[in-house]
Motif scaffolding. Structure first.
Motif, short mmCIF file in Angstrom:
data_model
loop_
_atom_site.label_atom_id
_atom_site.label_comp_id
_atom_site.label_asym_id
_atom_site.label_seq_id
_atom_site.Cartn_x
_atom_site.Cartn_y
_atom_site.Cartn_z
N ILE A 139 -7.35 17.67 44.78
CA ILE A 139 -6.36 18.73 45.02
C ILE A 139 -6.19 18.95 46.52
O ILE A 139 -5.06 19.02 47.03
N ARG A 140 -7.29 19.03 47.23
CA ARG A 140 -7.23 19.24 48.69
C ARG A 140 -6.53 18.07 49.37
O ARG A 140 -5.72 18.27 50.28
N GLU A 141 -6.84 16.85 48.93
CA GLU A 141 -6.22 15.66 49.52
C GLU A 141 -4.71 15.69 49.33
O GLU A 141 -3.95 15.39 50.26
N TYR A 142 -4.29 16.07 48.12
CA TYR A 142 -2.84 16.15 47.88
C TYR A 142 -2.19 17.20 48.77
O TYR A 142 -1.15 16.96 49.39
N LEU A 143 -2.79 18.39 48.84
CA LEU A 143 -2.21 19.48 49.63
C LEU A 143 -2.14 19.13 51.11
O LEU A 143 -1.21 19.54 51.82
N GLN A 144 -3.10 18.34 51.59
CA GLN A 144 -3.10 17.94 52.99
C GLN A 144 -2.06 16.87 53.28
O GLN A 144 -1.46 16.86 54.36
N ARG A 145 -1.82 15.99 52.31
CA ARG A 145 -0.96 14.83 52.56
C ARG A 145 0.43 14.96 51.95
O ARG A 145 1.24 14.06 52.12
N ARG A 146 0.73 16.03 51.28
CA ARG A 146 2.01 16.13 50.57
C ARG A 146 3.22 16.03 51.49
O ARG A 146 4.28 15.55 51.08
N LYS A 200 10.83 13.02 45.99
CA LYS A 200 10.82 12.63 44.57
C LYS A 200 9.41 12.34 44.09
O LYS A 200 8.98 12.81 43.03
N ALA A 201 8.68 11.56 44.87
CA ALA A 201 7.30 11.21 44.50
C ALA A 201 6.42 12.44 44.51
O ALA A 201 5.55 12.61 43.65
N ARG A 202 6.66 13.33 45.46
CA ARG A 202 5.87 14.55 45.55
C ARG A 202 6.07 15.43 44.32
O ARG A 202 5.12 16.00 43.78
N SER A 203 7.32 15.55 43.86
CA SER A 203 7.61 16.38 42.69
C SER A 203 6.91 15.85 41.45
O SER A 203 6.28 16.61 40.70
N THR A 204 6.99 14.53 41.26
CA THR A 204 6.35 13.91 40.09
C THR A 204 4.84 14.02 40.16
O THR A 204 4.17 14.36 39.18
N LEU A 205 4.30 13.75 41.34
CA LEU A 205 2.85 13.75 41.51
C LEU A 205 2.27 15.15 41.36
O LEU A 205 1.23 15.33 40.69
N SER A 206 2.90 16.15 41.96
CA SER A 206 2.38 17.51 41.88
C SER A 206 2.36 18.02 40.45
O SER A 206 1.42 18.69 40.02
N VAL A 222 -2.94 8.89 43.42
CA VAL A 222 -2.02 9.52 44.36
C VAL A 222 -1.21 8.42 45.05
O VAL A 222 -1.77 7.50 45.64
N GLU A 223 0.10 8.49 44.94
CA GLU A 223 0.96 7.47 45.52
C GLU A 223 1.37 7.90 46.93
O GLU A 223 1.95 8.96 47.13
N LEU A 224 1.05 7.07 47.92
CA LEU A 224 1.40 7.33 49.30
C LEU A 224 2.35 6.25 49.80
O LEU A 224 2.31 5.11 49.34
N GLU A 225 3.19 6.62 50.73
CA GLU A 225 4.20 5.71 51.25
C GLU A 225 4.10 5.68 52.77
O GLU A 225 4.01 6.73 53.41
#
Length: 257
Positions: free
Chosen positions: A201-208, A214-220, A15-18
């Motif tokens: 999945i939960r981590e992504y939904l919490q941090r999206r 752009k990163a969110r679209s690719t990552l999801s 998961v890429e975070l900025e």
């Protein structure tokens, strides 16, 4: 150096975070607050130690005939140094990279890969702080470093970032996902999804919300495809990747009840 430098890192789950780097102004202000707190604690200690030392000197002179205060001064220096370094080690370790000053300014220290720092990193940063402050070496290093690192950060492998907005434990689930999750319960076996998979999945939904569009679209999409493969679905439902992941989140929770 840009006013608001940003840094990206990838978690072990890909998961890429900025995040936005703290900036030298925020760091300096946080340090001033911390030094004010330290100064108050140091004055209280010196006044207390002066009273204790006077009594000890009188007792020593009365019993041994000669007074020596060298060791009392040495103890005062040692305790002062321990207070100075221990303050940053204690708070940065227990407060997830924050001291009272950093907490007030809303910045924190993390490792280069985004993980919370431990005692080792906090100790290295604290021990090297005097070198950073000598002739403003740390100031110049922060100014010229792309990731705004002082010497202590380079050695400890840390960066200072603006603190995240606390992640809400309540997820925003769309109506489309609430409908889709019922379908998923009928067409697939959610038990093949491991707890670690669900946690990602939960981590992504919490941090999206903290991820760029752009990163969110690719990552999801990537995450949705991985979940699709785990669940043995021939193709993704005709919906967005975010809605699909929300539906899987709901379906997994319900299947475990």
């Amino acid at each position: 150096m840009h006013l608001f430098n940003r840094v990206k890192y990838r978690t072990p789950e890909s998961v890429e975070l900025e995040f936005t780097l703290a900036g030298i102004g925020n760091r300096a202000l946080a340090l001033v607050i911390d030094y004010l707190i330290l100064a108050v604690a140091w004055v209280v200690f010196l006044l207390t130690w002066a009273v204790i030392s006077a009594q000890l000197v009188d007792w020593w002179t009365e019993n041994f005939g000669s007074a020596t205060a060298v060791w009392l001064v040495a103890i005062a220096f040692i305790v002062s140094f321990v207070m100075y370094t221990g303050y940053f080690v204690f708070f940065e370790t227990l407060w997830q990279g924050q001291t009272p000053g950093k907490s007030f300014i809303k910045i924190r220290v993390v490792r280069d890969d985004g993980r919370p720092i431990g005692m080792q990193q906090a100790t290295l940063r604290a021990l090297l702080r005097p070198f950073d402050e000598f002739l403003f070496i740390g100031f110049f290093l922060i100014m010229i470093s792309r990731q705004e690192k002082r010497l202590g950060d380079f050695v400890a492998g840390t960066i200072v970032i603006q603190a995240e907005t606390p992640v809400s434990s309540t997820l925003n689930i769309s109506e489309a996902a609430k409908s889709l999750h019922q379908e998923l319960l009928q067409i697939t076996d959610l038990s093949v999804l491991l707890p670690d998979d669900f946690a990602i999945i939960r981590e992504y939904l919490q941090r999206r919300s903290a991820i760029s569009a752009k990163a969110r679209s690719t990552l999801s999409l990537k995450l949705a495809e991985q979940v699709q493969e785990i669940l043995h679905l021939e193709k993704l439902p005709t919906t967005s990747a975010d809605v699909f992941l929300e539906a899987v989140y709901l379906a997994y929770q319900q299947s475990g009840e």
